[in-house]
Design a protein around this motif. Structure first.
Motif, PDB file in Angstrom:
ATOM      1  N   GLY A 235     -27.673  10.681 -20.061  1.00 28.55           N
ATOM      2  CA  GLY A 235     -28.578   9.559 -20.256  1.00 28.55           C
ATOM      3  C   GLY A 235     -28.884   8.783 -18.989  1.00 28.55           C
ATOM      4  O   GLY A 235     -28.419   9.124 -17.908  1.00 28.55           O
ATOM      5  N   HIS A 236     -29.682   7.740 -19.158  1.00 29.68           N
ATOM      6  CA  HIS A 236     -30.092   6.895 -18.036  1.00 29.68           C
ATOM      7  C   HIS A 236     -29.033   5.861 -17.655  1.00 29.68           C
ATOM      8  O   HIS A 236     -28.854   5.561 -16.481  1.00 29.68           O
ATOM      9  CB  HIS A 236     -31.375   6.114 -18.377  1.00 29.68           C
ATOM     10  N   ILE A 237     -28.407   5.271 -18.664  1.00 28.99           N
ATOM     11  CA  ILE A 237     -27.531   4.123 -18.430  1.00 28.99           C
ATOM     12  C   ILE A 237     -26.115   4.427 -18.908  1.00 28.99           C
ATOM     13  O   ILE A 237     -25.922   4.940 -20.003  1.00 28.99           O
ATOM     14  CB  ILE A 237     -28.061   2.862 -19.143  1.00 28.99           C
ATOM     15  N   ALA A 238     -25.147   4.079 -18.069  1.00 25.31           N
ATOM     16  CA  ALA A 238     -23.727   4.152 -18.436  1.00 25.31           C
ATOM     17  C   ALA A 238     -23.117   2.793 -18.129  1.00 25.31           C
ATOM     18  O   ALA A 238     -23.479   2.158 -17.135  1.00 25.31           O
ATOM     19  CB  ALA A 238     -23.026   5.244 -17.643  1.00 25.31           C
ATOM     20  N   TYR A 239     -22.204   2.348 -18.980  1.00 26.53           N
ATOM     21  CA  TYR A 239     -21.652   1.008 -18.787  1.00 26.53           C
ATOM     22  C   TYR A 239     -20.223   0.922 -19.278  1.00 26.53           C
ATOM     23  O   TYR A 239     -19.757   1.760 -20.056  1.00 26.53           O
ATOM     24  CB  TYR A 239     -22.495  -0.050 -19.506  1.00 26.53           C
ATOM     25  N   GLY A 240     -19.556  -0.096 -18.813  1.00 28.84           N
ATOM     26  CA  GLY A 240     -18.197  -0.381 -19.258  1.00 28.84           C
ATOM     27  C   GLY A 240     -17.871  -1.841 -19.019  1.00 28.84           C
ATOM     28  O   GLY A 240     -18.482  -2.495 -18.169  1.00 28.84           O
ATOM     29  N   ILE A 241     -16.909  -2.337 -19.759  1.00 31.03           N
ATOM     30  CA  ILE A 241     -16.425  -3.705 -19.635  1.00 31.03           C
ATOM     31  C   ILE A 241     -14.934  -3.651 -19.342  1.00 31.03           C
ATOM     32  O   ILE A 241     -14.215  -2.818 -19.913  1.00 31.03           O
ATOM     33  CB  ILE A 241     -16.681  -4.500 -20.948  1.00 31.03           C
ATOM     34  N   ARG A 242     -14.474  -4.538 -18.473  1.00 31.49           N
ATOM     35  CA  ARG A 242     -13.039  -4.526 -18.136  1.00 31.49           C
ATOM     36  C   ARG A 242     -12.229  -4.782 -19.405  1.00 31.49           C
ATOM     37  O   ARG A 242     -12.643  -5.533 -20.282  1.00 31.49           O
ATOM     38  CB  ARG A 242     -12.729  -5.485 -17.011  1.00 31.49           C
ATOM     39  N   PRO A 243     -11.085  -4.132 -19.531  1.00 29.88           N
ATOM     40  CA  PRO A 243     -10.310  -4.195 -20.772  1.00 29.88           C
ATOM     41  C   PRO A 243     -10.027  -5.611 -21.286  1.00 29.88           C
ATOM     42  O   PRO A 243     -10.118  -5.861 -22.493  1.00 29.88           O
ATOM     43  CB  PRO A 243      -9.022  -3.446 -20.422  1.00 29.88           C
ATOM     44  N   SER A 244      -9.701  -6.542 -20.413  1.00 28.57           N
ATOM     45  CA  SER A 244      -9.354  -7.897 -20.861  1.00 28.57           C
ATOM     46  C   SER A 244     -10.538  -8.691 -21.381  1.00 28.57           C
ATOM     47  O   SER A 244     -10.361  -9.755 -21.973  1.00 28.57           O
ATOM     48  CB  SER A 244      -8.680  -8.679 -19.729  1.00 28.57           C
ATOM     49  N   GLU A 245     -11.765  -8.175 -21.187  1.00 28.66           N
ATOM     50  CA  GLU A 245     -12.965  -8.909 -21.594  1.00 28.66           C
ATOM     51  C   GLU A 245     -13.744  -8.208 -22.708  1.00 28.66           C
ATOM     52  O   GLU A 245     -14.822  -8.648 -23.089  1.00 28.66           O
ATOM     53  CB  GLU A 245     -13.882  -9.140 -20.384  1.00 28.66           C
ATOM     54  N   ARG A 246     -13.193  -7.140 -23.242  1.00 26.74           N
ATOM     55  CA  ARG A 246     -13.877  -6.388 -24.303  1.00 26.74           C
ATOM     56  C   ARG A 246     -13.880  -7.171 -25.616  1.00 26.74           C
ATOM     57  O   ARG A 246     -12.996  -7.988 -25.860  1.00 26.74           O
ATOM     58  CB  ARG A 246     -13.209  -5.027 -24.494  1.00 26.74           C
TER      59      ARG A 246
ATOM     60  N   GLU B  49     -11.631  -6.356  -2.674  1.00 29.67           N
ATOM     61  CA  GLU B  49     -10.397  -6.766  -3.343  1.00 29.67           C
ATOM     62  C   GLU B  49     -10.601  -6.942  -4.848  1.00 29.67           C
ATOM     63  O   GLU B  49      -9.812  -6.465  -5.658  1.00 29.67           O
ATOM     64  CB  GLU B  49      -9.902  -8.084  -2.717  1.00 29.67           C
ATOM     65  N   GLU B  50     -11.674  -7.615  -5.238  1.00 24.07           N
ATOM     66  CA  GLU B  50     -11.897  -7.840  -6.673  1.00 24.07           C
ATOM     67  C   GLU B  50     -12.303  -6.559  -7.398  1.00 24.07           C
ATOM     68  O   GLU B  50     -11.933  -6.355  -8.559  1.00 24.07           O
ATOM     69  CB  GLU B  50     -12.886  -8.979  -6.920  1.00 24.07           C
ATOM     70  N   VAL B  51     -13.017  -5.657  -6.726  1.00 21.74           N
ATOM     71  CA  VAL B  51     -13.367  -4.378  -7.347  1.00 21.74           C
ATOM     72  C   VAL B  51     -12.116  -3.531  -7.554  1.00 21.74           C
ATOM     73  O   VAL B  51     -11.948  -2.897  -8.600  1.00 21.74           O
ATOM     74  CB  VAL B  51     -14.432  -3.625  -6.511  1.00 21.74           C
ATOM     75  N   LEU B  52     -11.215  -3.545  -6.588  1.00 21.28           N
ATOM     76  CA  LEU B  52      -9.977  -2.778  -6.740  1.00 21.28           C
ATOM     77  C   LEU B  52      -9.104  -3.350  -7.861  1.00 21.28           C
ATOM     78  O   LEU B  52      -8.458  -2.593  -8.594  1.00 21.28           O
ATOM     79  CB  LEU B  52      -9.221  -2.706  -5.416  1.00 21.28           C
ATOM     80  N   ARG B  53      -9.102  -4.667  -8.049  1.00 20.10           N
ATOM     81  CA  ARG B  53      -8.382  -5.271  -9.184  1.00 20.10           C
ATOM     82  C   ARG B  53      -9.029  -4.847 -10.505  1.00 20.10           C
ATOM     83  O   ARG B  53      -8.340  -4.566 -11.487  1.00 20.10           O
ATOM     84  CB  ARG B  53      -8.365  -6.802  -9.064  1.00 20.10           C
ATOM     85  N   TYR B  54     -10.360  -4.818 -10.521  1.00 17.32           N
ATOM     86  CA  TYR B  54     -11.113  -4.379 -11.701  1.00 17.32           C
ATOM     87  C   TYR B  54     -10.710  -2.940 -12.057  1.00 17.32           C
ATOM     88  O   TYR B  54     -10.393  -2.629 -13.205  1.00 17.32           O
ATOM     89  CB  TYR B  54     -12.610  -4.485 -11.399  1.00 17.32           C
ATOM     90  N   LYS B  55     -10.717  -2.079 -11.052  1.00 16.53           N
ATOM     91  CA  LYS B  55     -10.343  -0.670 -11.240  1.00 16.53           C
ATOM     92  C   LYS B  55      -8.896  -0.561 -11.739  1.00 16.53           C
ATOM     93  O   LYS B  55      -8.612   0.180 -12.679  1.00 16.53           O
ATOM     94  CB  LYS B  55     -10.512   0.066  -9.898  1.00 16.53           C
ATOM     95  N   GLU B  56      -8.010  -1.308 -11.116  1.00 16.50           N
ATOM     96  CA  GLU B  56      -6.593  -1.246 -11.481  1.00 16.50           C
ATOM     97  C   GLU B  56      -6.355  -1.697 -12.920  1.00 16.50           C
ATOM     98  O   GLU B  56      -5.506  -1.147 -13.614  1.00 16.50           O
ATOM     99  CB  GLU B  56      -5.762  -2.093 -10.509  1.00 16.50           C
ATOM    100  N   GLU B  57      -7.128  -2.677 -13.382  1.00 18.55           N
ATOM    101  CA  GLU B  57      -6.984  -3.125 -14.775  1.00 18.55           C
ATOM    102  C   GLU B  57      -7.312  -1.987 -15.742  1.00 18.55           C
ATOM    103  O   GLU B  57      -6.645  -1.820 -16.760  1.00 18.55           O
ATOM    104  CB  GLU B  57      -7.871  -4.336 -15.058  1.00 18.55           C
ATOM    105  N   HIS B  58      -8.325  -1.205 -15.420  1.00 18.23           N
ATOM    106  CA  HIS B  58      -8.667  -0.051 -16.267  1.00 18.23           C
ATOM    107  C   HIS B  58      -7.505   0.932 -16.320  1.00 18.23           C
ATOM    108  O   HIS B  58      -7.119   1.391 -17.400  1.00 18.23           O
ATOM    109  CB  HIS B  58      -9.924   0.646 -15.736  1.00 18.23           C
TER     110      HIS B  58
END
Length: 173
Positions: free
Chosen positions: A98-109, A17-26
Motif C-alpha cells: 500500500g501507500h501508507i504505513a503507520y505505527g504508534i509508540r506502545p505507551s500511546e496506543r 536521541e528521542e528517535v532511539l528512545r522511540y525505537k527502544e520502546e517498541h
C-alpha cells in the motif's frame, strides 16, 4: 482529543536521541519492527537510517518511488507519538504494502493518535495531488483496520502474503 494535538515532522539529526528512545520502546514491548518508519528497526546507526529515508524522498533511477517518512509529535510536550510513511506512487512490487504505513509508540496506543496521525498524512497526500491511497494491514490487526476505517477507508481486497492474511483499505483523498 481536539484533533490538533499532533503535527508531522521530518526526522532530522537533532532528533536522534528521542528517535532511539522511540525505537527502544517498541523493542521493549516485544515489537519486532517499528511500523511506518522506513526500516528503523534494521539500522544500528541513526545516521545511516536518516540518510536512507532522505534518499527515499527523491525520485532517482535507484529509487523510482518517492517515499516521505514523518514522526508525529505531540504539540503539548513535544513527545514523539508515532511514525508514518507514504509512498507517493506504487509499483507492482509495492502494491501489496500500500501507500501508507503507520505505527504508534506502545505507551500511546488506544488514545486516538493513530487516526489523527493518518488524517495529517492524508492532508499531505492531498498536497501531493493523490486521488486515493491504499492502506495494507494484517487481517488480525484490528487497531490498524479501525484506524483506516475511521478515516474513510473501505475494505477492497483480502489476500495472503507469505502465508499471512492481509487486507487493503482504500481511502479517497
Amino acid at each position: 482529543m481536539d484533533g490538533n494535538e499532533l503535527v508531522l515532522v521530518c526526522p532530522s539529526e537533532d532528533m536522534e536521541e528521542e528517535v532511539l528512545r522511540y525505537k527502544e520502546e517498541h523493542f521493549a514491548c516485544g515489537d519486532m519492527q517499528v511500523h511506518g518508519s522506513g526500516g528503523l528497526a534494521y539500522y544500528d546507526r541513526y545516521d545511516e537510517w536518516l540518510n536512507r529515508i532522505r534518499s527515499m524522498r527523491r525520485n532517482t533511477t535507484d529509487n523510482p518511488v518517492q517515499t516521505s517518512t514523518f514522526f508525529s509529535r505531540r504539540v503539548t510536550d513535544g513527545k514523539l507519538i508515532g511514525c508514518i510513511k507514504i509512498h507517493h506512487t506504487l509499483t507492482d512490487e509495492l502494491e501489496s504494502g500500500g501507500h501508507i504505513a503507520y505505527g504508534i509508540r506502545p505507551s500511546e496506543r488506544g488514545k486516538g493518535y493513530g487516526r489523527q496521525q493518518l488524517l495529517l498524512c492524508l492532508e499531505y497526500a492531498r498536497q501531493l495531488q493523490m486521488k486515493q491511497v491504499i492502506i495494507a494491514c494484517d487481517r488480525d490487526n484490528a487497531a490498524s483496520a479501525k484506524t483506516a476505517m475511521s478515516c474513510g477507508g473501505r475494505l477492497v481486497k483480502e489476500f495472503e502474503e507469505d502465508g499471512i492474511p492481509k487486507q487493503h483499505y482504500l481511502i479517497e483523498v
